[in-house]
Design a protein around this motif. Structure first.
Motif, PDB file in Angstrom:
ATOM      1  N   GLY A   1       0.791  -1.223  -0.122  1.00 19.07           N
ATOM      2  CA  GLY A   1       0.082  -0.014   0.086  1.00 19.07           C
ATOM      3  C   GLY A   1       0.757   1.253   0.016  1.00 19.07           C
ATOM      4  N   ARG A   2       0.173   2.302  -0.323  1.00 18.86           N
ATOM      5  CA  ARG A   2       1.135   3.876  -0.402  1.00 18.86           C
ATOM      6  C   ARG A   2       1.312   3.937   0.959  1.00 18.86           C
TER       7      ARG A   2
ATOM      8  N   VAL B   1      -1.311   4.302   4.911  1.00 14.10           N
ATOM      9  CA  VAL B   1      -2.715   3.795   4.749  1.00 14.10           C
ATOM     10  C   VAL B   1      -2.826   2.709   5.726  1.00 14.10           C
TER      11      VAL B   1
ATOM     12  N   LYS C   1      -0.383   0.259   7.537  1.00 18.67           N
ATOM     13  CA  LYS C   1       0.254  -0.876   6.844  1.00 18.67           C
ATOM     14  C   LYS C   1       1.086  -1.232   8.554  1.00 18.67           C
TER      15      LYS C   1
ATOM     16  N   VAL D   1      -3.425  -5.725  -0.203  1.00 18.40           N
ATOM     17  CA  VAL D   1      -3.293  -4.226  -0.576  1.00 18.40           C
ATOM     18  C   VAL D   1      -4.223  -3.273   0.265  1.00 18.40           C
TER      19      VAL D   1
ATOM     20  N   ASP E   1      -5.595   0.505   1.981  1.00 19.09           N
ATOM     21  CA  ASP E   1      -5.746   1.865   1.438  1.00 19.09           C
ATOM     22  C   ASP E   1      -6.631   2.348   2.498  1.00 19.09           C
ATOM     23  N   LYS E   2      -6.369   3.460   3.235  1.00 19.49           N
ATOM     24  CA  LYS E   2      -7.430   3.946   4.363  1.00 19.49           C
ATOM     25  C   LYS E   2      -7.826   3.187   5.112  1.00 19.49           C
TER      26      LYS E   2
ATOM     27  N   VAL F   1      -8.335  -3.336   0.266  1.00 21.63           N
ATOM     28  CA  VAL F   1      -8.833  -3.347  -1.138  1.00 21.63           C
ATOM     29  C   VAL F   1      -8.694  -4.288  -1.970  1.00 21.63           C
TER      30      VAL F   1
ATOM     31  N   HIS G   1      -3.153   0.743  -7.487  1.00 17.00           N
ATOM     32  CA  HIS G   1      -3.079   0.745  -6.247  1.00 17.00           C
ATOM     33  C   HIS G   1      -1.745   1.221  -5.471  1.00 17.00           C
TER      34      HIS G   1
END
Length: 233
Positions: free
Chosen positions: A36-37, A40, A42, A207, A209-210, A214, A230
């Motif tokens: 993930g970015r 987010v 992790k 993955v 996200d927030k 996702v 993603h």
């Protein structure tokens, strides 16, 4: 060997939920990559597994045991080892003393350093009497992994273990993680920004996200399209 199951896991800092309904399974000896970015959730997910956030709700089991109510040391003694970002090597302790710290989480009370650690990381044998704070970043990461392995874990949880590491040591660390999984049967949960490594080393991925999952799947499902959608910034 035990498996791990998270079901509808929520994790909080204060009153704010950061992990929102995350579910995953880790079968014995399986390698799960968490992607993930930045920002987010992790790292918070890994801390939730170890009981290091303010509060968790939902289900988190290791084998047949619900571990949400256990303290961090109790989770460690079940065989869950965690290597955080920043490594947290004790700088004034020697390499030997840092590794021996890991043995205190062993339920059998043994205080022996496993020989294979020095076969895997020869530099630690060479620098056994050197202070942890005098090692390079890559050497400290190897020391942090060795300290976690000294507790004889069943699962190894790593948070971006090659971040900020000199390139010549990155490959050594990646190879060691793969060997621990494939030769020694350790379950691995890895937060990693290096998607090609995650793709080749892991069995499955998820993955975030927030704070939510996702996407999840087998490593071969981690296609360039998935990365583009993603994981690119």
């Amino acid at each position: 060997m035990e498996n791990m199951q998270a079901r509808d896991l929520y994790s909080f800092y204060g009153k704010s939920p950061v992990i929102l309904g995350v579910s995953f399974d880790l079968d014995p000896g399986e390698f799960l990559a968490v992607l993930g970015r930045n920002g987010v959730g992790k790292t918070t997910l890994l801390k939730s597994i170890m009981g290091l956030t303010d509060r968790c709700e939902g289900g988190l089991a290791f084998g047949s045991q619900d571990i949400l109510g256990l303290s961090t040391p109790q989770r460690s003694k079940l065989g869950i080892a965690y290597i955080p970002q920043g490594r947290e090597v004790i700088p004034q302790f020697t390499v030997r003393e840092n590794i021996l710290m890991g043995t205190f989480a062993r339920p059998d009370g043994k205080r022996d350093i496993p020989d294979y650690l020095f076969e895997m990381f020869p530099i630690l044998d060479e620098f056994i009497s050197r202070r942890g704070g005098d090692l390079s970043g890559g050497q400290q990461q190897q020391l942090a992994i060795a300290r976690a392995l000294a507790m004889d874990p069943k699962i190894l949880i790593l948070d971006e273990p090659t971040e900020g590491i000199q390139p010549n040591i990155v490959k050594q660390i990646e190879d060691a993680i793969v060997r621990l999984n494939r030769e020694r049967g350790l379950g691995i949960i890895l937060v990693e920004q290096n998607v090609p490594f995650a793709r080749t080393a892991s069995d499955r991925f998820l993955v975030l996200d927030k704070g939510r999952v996702v996407l999840s799947g087998k490593s071969e499902d981690l296609t360039d399209d998935v990365v583009e959608k993603h994981l690119t910034f």
